[in-house]
Design a protein around this motif. Sequence first.
Motif, PDB file in Angstrom:
ATOM      1  N   LEU A   1      12.524  20.757   1.891  1.00  0.00           N
ATOM      2  CA  LEU A   1      12.695  19.512   1.134  1.00  0.00           C
ATOM      3  C   LEU A   1      11.408  19.083   0.435  1.00  0.00           C
ATOM      4  CD1 LEU A   1      15.333  17.561   0.931  1.00  0.00           C
ATOM      5  CD2 LEU A   1      15.442  19.606   2.331  1.00  0.00           C
ATOM      6  N   ALA A   2      10.262  19.372   1.041  1.00  0.00           N
ATOM      7  CA  ALA A   2       8.988  19.058   0.393  1.00  0.00           C
ATOM      8  C   ALA A   2       8.807  19.936  -0.842  1.00  0.00           C
ATOM      9  CB  ALA A   2       7.830  19.257   1.376  1.00  0.00           C
ATOM     10  N   ILE A   3       9.169  21.200  -0.721  1.00  0.00           N
ATOM     11  CA  ILE A   3       9.065  22.124  -1.848  1.00  0.00           C
ATOM     12  C   ILE A   3      10.020  21.694  -2.970  1.00  0.00           C
ATOM     13  CG2 ILE A   3       9.540  24.502  -2.594  1.00  0.00           C
ATOM     14  CD1 ILE A   3       8.624  25.385   0.274  1.00  0.00           C
ATOM     15  N   CYS A   4      11.249  21.387  -2.608  1.00  0.00           N
ATOM     16  CA  CYS A   4      12.223  20.986  -3.632  1.00  0.00           C
ATOM     17  C   CYS A   4      11.801  19.699  -4.325  1.00  0.00           C
ATOM     18  CB  CYS A   4      13.609  20.823  -3.010  1.00  0.00           C
ATOM     19  SG  CYS A   4      14.364  22.381  -2.501  1.00  0.00           S
ATOM     20  N   ARG A   5      11.332  18.728  -3.553  1.00  0.00           N
ATOM     21  CA  ARG A   5      10.937  17.462  -4.170  1.00  0.00           C
ATOM     22  C   ARG A   5       9.728  17.662  -5.089  1.00  0.00           C
ATOM     23  NH1 ARG A   5      12.641  12.423  -2.223  1.00  0.00           N
ATOM     24  NH2 ARG A   5      12.865  13.233  -0.115  1.00  0.00           N
TER      25      ARG A   5
ATOM     26  N   PRO B   1       0.833  -1.210   0.000  1.00  0.00           N
ATOM     27  CA  PRO B   1       0.000   0.000   0.000  1.00  0.00           C
ATOM     28  C   PRO B   1       0.868   1.261   0.000  1.00  0.00           C
ATOM     29  CG  PRO B   1       0.106  -0.930   2.199  1.00  0.00           C
ATOM     30  CD  PRO B   1       0.788  -1.914   1.304  1.00  0.00           C
ATOM     31  N   ASN B   2       0.399   2.266  -0.720  1.00  0.00           N
ATOM     32  CA  ASN B   2       1.159   3.515  -0.828  1.00  0.00           C
ATOM     33  C   ASN B   2       1.155   4.262   0.504  1.00  0.00           C
ATOM     34  OD1 ASN B   2       1.051   6.592  -1.182  1.00  0.00           O
ATOM     35  ND2 ASN B   2       1.961   5.912  -3.104  1.00  0.00           N
ATOM     36  N   LEU B   3       2.348   4.665   0.948  1.00  0.00           N
ATOM     37  CA  LEU B   3       2.445   5.366   2.237  1.00  0.00           C
ATOM     38  C   LEU B   3       3.164   6.714   2.135  1.00  0.00           C
ATOM     39  CD1 LEU B   3       3.307   2.270   4.464  1.00  0.00           C
ATOM     40  CD2 LEU B   3       1.195   3.603   4.555  1.00  0.00           C
TER      41      LEU B   3
ATOM     42  N   THR C   1       0.435  11.453  -6.042  1.00  0.00           N
ATOM     43  CA  THR C   1       0.720  12.556  -6.971  1.00  0.00           C
ATOM     44  C   THR C   1       1.846  13.419  -6.401  1.00  0.00           C
ATOM     45  OG1 THR C   1      -0.786  14.067  -5.870  1.00  0.00           O
ATOM     46  CG2 THR C   1      -1.733  12.628  -7.577  1.00  0.00           C
ATOM     47  N   ALA C   2       2.370  14.283  -7.256  1.00  0.00           N
ATOM     48  CA  ALA C   2       3.443  15.187  -6.794  1.00  0.00           C
ATOM     49  C   ALA C   2       2.954  16.012  -5.603  1.00  0.00           C
ATOM     50  CB  ALA C   2       3.886  16.106  -7.940  1.00  0.00           C
ATOM     51  N   LEU C   3       1.728  16.505  -5.666  1.00  0.00           N
ATOM     52  CA  LEU C   3       1.216  17.340  -4.577  1.00  0.00           C
ATOM     53  C   LEU C   3       0.978  16.514  -3.313  1.00  0.00           C
ATOM     54  CD1 LEU C   3       0.301  20.038  -3.478  1.00  0.00           C
ATOM     55  CD2 LEU C   3      -1.977  19.617  -4.461  1.00  0.00           C
TER      56      LEU C   3
ATOM     57  N   ALA D   1       4.319  15.759  -1.757  1.00  0.00           N
ATOM     58  CA  ALA D   1       4.865  16.946  -1.078  1.00  0.00           C
ATOM     59  C   ALA D   1       4.133  17.198   0.243  1.00  0.00           C
ATOM     60  CB  ALA D   1       4.764  18.168  -1.992  1.00  0.00           C
ATOM     61  N   THR D   2       2.830  16.971   0.248  1.00  0.00           N
ATOM     62  CA  THR D   2       2.045  17.182   1.468  1.00  0.00           C
ATOM     63  C   THR D   2       2.430  16.176   2.545  1.00  0.00           C
ATOM     64  OG1 THR D   2       0.223  18.010   0.099  1.00  0.00           O
ATOM     65  CG2 THR D   2      -0.309  17.391   2.374  1.00  0.00           C
ATOM     66  N   VAL D   3       2.617  14.927   2.147  1.00  0.00           N
ATOM     67  CA  VAL D   3       3.047  13.900   3.097  1.00  0.00           C
ATOM     68  C   VAL D   3       4.434  14.250   3.639  1.00  0.00           C
ATOM     69  CG1 VAL D   3       3.728  11.475   3.331  1.00  0.00           C
ATOM     70  CG2 VAL D   3       1.629  12.068   2.092  1.00  0.00           C
ATOM     71  N   GLU D   4       5.318  14.721   2.748  1.00  0.00           N
ATOM     72  CA  GLU D   4       6.663  15.070   3.223  1.00  0.00           C
ATOM     73  C   GLU D   4       6.622  16.287   4.143  1.00  0.00           C
ATOM     74  OE1 GLU D   4       9.764  14.870   0.385  1.00  0.00           O
ATOM     75  OE2 GLU D   4      11.270  15.276   1.922  1.00  0.00           O
ATOM     76  N   MET D   5       5.801  17.264   3.811  1.00  0.00           N
ATOM     77  CA  MET D   5       5.677  18.445   4.670  1.00  0.00           C
ATOM     78  C   MET D   5       5.228  18.041   6.076  1.00  0.00           C
ATOM     79  SD  MET D   5       3.190  21.785   4.153  1.00  0.00           S
ATOM     80  CE  MET D   5       1.647  20.876   4.232  1.00  0.00           C
ATOM     81  N   TRP D   6       4.191  17.223   6.159  1.00  0.00           N
ATOM     82  CA  TRP D   6       3.706  16.832   7.487  1.00  0.00           C
ATOM     83  C   TRP D   6       4.686  15.894   8.193  1.00  0.00           C
ATOM     84  CZ3 TRP D   6       0.419  18.975  10.697  1.00  0.00           C
ATOM     85  CH2 TRP D   6      -0.462  19.933  10.163  1.00  0.00           C
ATOM     86  N   SER D   7       5.355  15.065   7.430  1.00  0.00           N
ATOM     87  CA  SER D   7       6.370  14.199   8.038  1.00  0.00           C
ATOM     88  C   SER D   7       7.466  15.048   8.661  1.00  0.00           C
ATOM     89  CB  SER D   7       6.970  13.263   6.983  1.00  0.00           C
ATOM     90  OG  SER D   7       5.992  12.340   6.532  1.00  0.00           O
TER      91      SER D   7
END
Lengths: 202, 202
Positions: free
Chosen positions: B67-71, A80-82, A86-88, A91-97
């Motif tokens: 990093l979220a923005i760059c990715r 399962p995708n975690l 999509t790119a957005l 990015a949102t998952v990385e921002m909150w991470s």
Amino acid sequence: MKIYELKRAPNARRVRMFLAEKGIEMAYHQIDLGAGENLAPEFLAKNPAGRIPVLELDDGTYLSETLAICRYFEELHPEPNLFGRTALERATVEMWSRFIEFNLWLPTGMAFRHITGFYKDRETVFPEWGEECKQQALAWFAKLDARLAEQPYVAGERFTIADILALCSIDFGKVVDIRIAPEQRHLQAWHDRVSSRPSARA
Amino acid sequence: MKIYELKRAPNARRVRMFLAEKGIEMAYHQIDLGAGENLAPEFLAKNPAGRIPVLELDDGTYLSETLAICRYFEELHPEPNLFGRTALERATVEMWSRFIEFNLWLPTGMAFRHITGFYKDRETVFPEWGEECKQQALAWFAKLDARLAEQPYVAGERFTIADILALCSIDFGKVVDIRIAPEQRHLQAWHDRVSSRPSARA
């Protein structure tokens, strides 16, 4: 493949929970952090940061850093995708991470080290700084409660790596009495929901 | 699209340098961190962490965290590749990026805040903790020098986001006298090489 870790360490739990969500079996080798095995030359050759977990690939390559390890497995086993589709969403998952890691996980870890002096045999500790970090972490409990009043999961509509990071951070915080407040009911409901996943016991 | 930032802030430089490598034009709106504009409700609605940079998309969505923005831009504009091409290269770039962020960038930022008291109007500062952070950052200069004795760039054979993160961290460190030592000639040679890229002046 094999992972060097210490099962009771919160960082190890993050990878274990991620792999459990993916249904990936793994071999583990325990490292004695208390005895400083992670700071010995043999381990530093695997990871110059001297931290667990470290993934050893079948060709002898070593990969460190929880998020690098998890993202590697996301690419090998996309479902399962975690990490987002999509790119957005990615990015949102990385921002909150990153919100979780920098504002909750790191202050909690520093609170633990500086309040308890757990590693005082190998680092200078500043208890007052530890208390300050504890307050910083607690301030983000309120922000997470507000977020979870609007969304069922940390990064949005569905369970992602950001929830794993938040759960492991919040559960670890109990050792220095960093806890969900009674009025933070959205955060508590999310915690109950995420804790009930089989992966939470990995 | 538009980015909210403060041009002289090191975090803003990381995104500017990344976008320059990609050849992406961007509109910028300056935020007065000194006056606390980033902590006002209007800005916190854009980014609950109260930090720059923040990317505003054309539909009004806000994305925070460098990093979220760059990715995100890496996915929209894949070339030149700065995050890695294969699963293993991507994991390696992320591992080194995190080594830099957690062991160089964060201690440098804390050294700056706790030694200079730059934000003492809004946070408690512990100068001794700042000095400890400075030593932690300097310890990683030695590790980076050893790494760059073996590889031309931080994450391996070619320039990646990890080099941007390292350069911006090292250059920022000068404000608290965190500097490359004369004997760290591999690190100095890398610094010269990376600083000569046009993007370093973005």
